[in-house]
Enzyme design. Structure first.
Site, PDB file in Angstrom:
ATOM      1  N   SER A 193       0.818  -1.213   0.000  1.00  0.00           N
ATOM      2  CA  SER A 193       0.000   0.000   0.000  1.00  0.00           C
ATOM      3  C   SER A 193       0.849   1.259   0.000  1.00  0.00           C
ATOM      4  CB  SER A 193      -0.853   0.051   1.268  1.00  0.00           C
ATOM      5  OG  SER A 193      -1.689  -1.054   1.353  1.00  0.00           O
ATOM      6  N   HIS A 239      -1.354  -2.602  -6.980  1.00  0.00           N
ATOM      7  CA  HIS A 239      -2.058  -2.299  -5.733  1.00  0.00           C
ATOM      8  C   HIS A 239      -3.567  -2.503  -5.915  1.00  0.00           C
ATOM      9  CE1 HIS A 239      -3.220   0.850  -2.502  1.00  0.00           C
ATOM     10  NE2 HIS A 239      -3.124  -0.341  -1.967  1.00  0.00           N
ATOM     11  N   GLU A 262      -4.091   0.121  -8.764  1.00  0.00           N
ATOM     12  CA  GLU A 262      -3.059   1.130  -9.007  1.00  0.00           C
ATOM     13  C   GLU A 262      -1.816   0.396  -9.497  1.00  0.00           C
ATOM     14  OE1 GLU A 262      -2.760   3.128  -5.183  1.00  0.00           O
ATOM     15  OE2 GLU A 262      -2.268   5.005  -6.147  1.00  0.00           O
ATOM     16  N   ASN A 307      -3.640   5.923  -1.195  1.00  0.00           N
ATOM     17  CA  ASN A 307      -3.372   6.012   0.247  1.00  0.00           C
ATOM     18  C   ASN A 307      -2.679   7.305   0.660  1.00  0.00           C
ATOM     19  OD1 ASN A 307      -4.653   3.667   1.089  1.00  0.00           O
ATOM     20  ND2 ASN A 307      -2.962   2.428   0.339  1.00  0.00           N
TER      21      ASN A 307
HETATM   22  N1  LIG Z   1      -6.246  -4.083   3.940  1.00  0.00           N
HETATM   23  C1  LIG Z   1      -6.402  -3.305   2.891  1.00  0.00           C
HETATM   24  O1  LIG Z   1      -7.433  -2.604   2.769  1.00  0.00           O
HETATM   25  C2  LIG Z   1      -5.355  -3.274   1.815  1.00  0.00           C
HETATM   26  C3  LIG Z   1      -5.656  -2.692   0.580  1.00  0.00           C
HETATM   27  C4  LIG Z   1      -4.694  -2.710  -0.437  1.00  0.00           C
HETATM   28  C5  LIG Z   1      -3.452  -3.266  -0.193  1.00  0.00           C
HETATM   29  N2  LIG Z   1      -3.177  -3.800   1.038  1.00  0.00           N
HETATM   30  C6  LIG Z   1      -1.842  -4.388   1.239  1.00  0.00           C
HETATM   31  O2  LIG Z   1      -1.955  -5.796   1.064  1.00  0.00           O
HETATM   32  C7  LIG Z   1      -0.989  -6.464   1.902  1.00  0.00           C
HETATM   33  C8  LIG Z   1      -1.704  -7.456   2.790  1.00  0.00           C
HETATM   34  O3  LIG Z   1      -2.670  -6.769   3.577  1.00  0.00           O
HETATM   35  P1  LIG Z   1      -3.905  -7.531   4.240  1.00  0.00           P
HETATM   36  O4  LIG Z   1      -4.888  -6.499   4.590  1.00  0.00           O
HETATM   37  O5  LIG Z   1      -4.284  -8.706   3.403  1.00  0.00           O
HETATM   38  O6  LIG Z   1      -3.223  -8.064   5.602  1.00  0.00           O
HETATM   39  P2  LIG Z   1      -3.637  -9.340   6.475  1.00  0.00           P
HETATM   40  O7  LIG Z   1      -3.083  -9.080   7.824  1.00  0.00           O
HETATM   41  O8  LIG Z   1      -5.098  -9.626   6.339  1.00  0.00           O
HETATM   42  O9  LIG Z   1      -2.859 -10.546   5.763  1.00  0.00           O
HETATM   43  C9  LIG Z   1      -1.469 -10.632   5.685  1.00  0.00           C
HETATM   44  C10 LIG Z   1      -1.125 -12.109   5.519  1.00  0.00           C
HETATM   45  O10 LIG Z   1       0.269 -12.222   5.231  1.00  0.00           O
HETATM   46  C11 LIG Z   1       0.709 -13.406   5.856  1.00  0.00           C
HETATM   47  N3  LIG Z   1       2.164 -13.415   5.968  1.00  0.00           N
HETATM   48  C12 LIG Z   1       2.951 -12.716   6.817  1.00  0.00           C
HETATM   49  N4  LIG Z   1       4.242 -13.067   6.624  1.00  0.00           N
HETATM   50  C13 LIG Z   1       4.264 -14.007   5.658  1.00  0.00           C
HETATM   51  C14 LIG Z   1       5.305 -14.765   5.035  1.00  0.00           C
HETATM   52  N5  LIG Z   1       6.572 -14.620   5.395  1.00  0.00           N
HETATM   53  N6  LIG Z   1       4.949 -15.639   4.062  1.00  0.00           N
HETATM   54  C15 LIG Z   1       3.659 -15.800   3.686  1.00  0.00           C
HETATM   55  N7  LIG Z   1       2.640 -15.113   4.252  1.00  0.00           N
HETATM   56  C16 LIG Z   1       2.938 -14.239   5.218  1.00  0.00           C
HETATM   57  C17 LIG Z   1      -0.010 -13.373   7.213  1.00  0.00           C
HETATM   58  O11 LIG Z   1       0.013 -14.649   7.850  1.00  0.00           O
HETATM   59  C18 LIG Z   1      -1.393 -12.924   6.795  1.00  0.00           C
HETATM   60  O12 LIG Z   1      -2.241 -14.025   6.476  1.00  0.00           O
HETATM   61  C19 LIG Z   1      -0.247  -5.359   2.657  1.00  0.00           C
HETATM   62  O13 LIG Z   1       0.913  -5.024   1.949  1.00  0.00           O
HETATM   63  C20 LIG Z   1      -1.251  -4.208   2.635  1.00  0.00           C
HETATM   64  O14 LIG Z   1      -0.648  -2.948   2.755  1.00  0.00           O
HETATM   65  C21 LIG Z   1      -4.105  -3.833   2.036  1.00  0.00           C
END
Ligand SMILES: NC(=O)c1ccc[n+]([C@@H]2O[C@H](COP(=O)([O-])OP(=O)(O)OC[C@H]3O[C@@H](n4cnc5c(N)ncnc54)[C@H](O)[C@@H]3O)[C@@H](O)[C@H]2O)c1
Length: 289
Positions: free
Chosen positions: A117, A138, A150, A188
């Protein structure tokens, strides 16, 4: 793009795997444990069922898509993917660790994308063995619903990688907005300071959780209040993005609100934890302040 790897099976990873499998590609979905990846498969199934019930897809398309997804806890299972999309926790060290391990198994021609993000695409690309094949993709939350992706090029991203990425996204039925590689890109850079300001508004006692969300829903016509949205994104992710903005742009206007920091320290990181600015343990979310 016959086969796509998705690393991180949280709310974004499962959404990305969902749309890619429905788009006709084989998907391998990885998380730190097999249980977490299998749990994500259950969530994907549940979300696809809702799409079938609403007439947005068919039962047979759903069954085929579910059959295309394999869950794993081993990045070495990604050796035959054409594209790997990293969607793990928003921490640079976690992502760099994944890329280091992943590059040992990926075939040389495979493209690598990150769903970060906020973190520099150029810096993440430099931690891999293929900066020219690396790009920011993104996706927005919830992925099956939101139209936008994005796309962010790092300084070394090749024109060919960029074109293939844009075509892949458009084949999934999504729209692309191009952003330059600055902290938090476009969405963001604008959205998170607003959410952070809403948390300051709560912190300073200007309004309650309910009043702040209602004010922005009914007064600014936002579909969701900013605190409800923060819980939906995940307060840990919100804090990480604010830290990237604060450090990357060196401007105090991006200072994360101390109340956001405190909630994350308490583990009250929003819907995924059952508690954030709202408590989700009952039938209806209840404000926690
Ligand atoms: N939440 C949002 O609204 C949103 C929107 C766009 C982008 N993002 C981005 O997407 C990414 C994930 O966010 P999310 O909301 O899904 O978070 P989340 O906490 O729901 O999920 C993250 C996952 O990554 C896993 N993980 C951590 N370390 C790991 C590893 N070494 N190997 C494999 N898996 C691993 C965790 O176990 C978890 O299941 C981040 O970079 C976030 O910034 C989030």
């Amino acid at each position: 793009m016959r086969k796509v790897g998705v690393i991180g099976a949280g709310q974004m990873g499962n959404g990305i795997a969902h749309v890619i499998a429905l788009g006709g590609h084989d998907v391998i979905l990885a998380d730190i444990s097999k249980e977490r990846a299998i749990e994500a498969l259950g969530i994907i199934r549940h979300n696809m069922e809702r799409q079938v019930n609403r007439g947005l897809t068919t039962q047979s398309a759903m069954d085929e898509a579910i059959g295309r997804i394999t869950a794993t806890d081993k990045l070495s299972d990604m050796s035959d993917v054409d594209l790997a999309i990293e969607a793990a926790t928003e921490k640079e060290n976690v992502k760099v660790g994944i890329f280091k391990e992943l590059c040992e198994s990926l075939k040389p021609e495979a493209l690598l994308a990150t769903n970060t993000s906020s973190i520099s695409i150029t810096r993440l690309a430099a931690s891999t063995d293929r900066p020219e094949k690396f790009i920011g993709m993104h996706f927005m939350n919830p992925v099956p619903v939101m139209k936008l992706v994005e796309v962010i090029r790092g300084i070394a991203t090749s024109e060919e990688t960029y074109k293939i990425a844009c075509q892949f996204i458009s084949d999934l039925g999504k729209d692309v907005a191009i952003a330059e590689d600055f902290p938090a890109f476009i969405v963001n850079r604008i959205l998170l300071p607003m959410i952070n300001e809403a948390i300051y508004t709560l912190y300073e006692g200007v309004g309650s959780v309910e009043a702040i969300d209602k004010a922005m829903r009914l007064g600014a016509n936002h579909p969701m209040g900013p605190l409800q949205l923060a819980d939906f994104i995940g307060l840990d992710t919100c804090l990480s993005i604010m830290q990237v903005l604060y450090e990357g742009l060196a401007d105090t206007k991006y200072r994360p609100c101390p109340l956001l920091v405190k909630y994350v320290e308490a583990g009250w990181i929003g819907r995924k934890a059952g508690r954030g600015f709202y408590d989700y343990s009952g039938d209806e979310p209840i404000p926690t302040r």
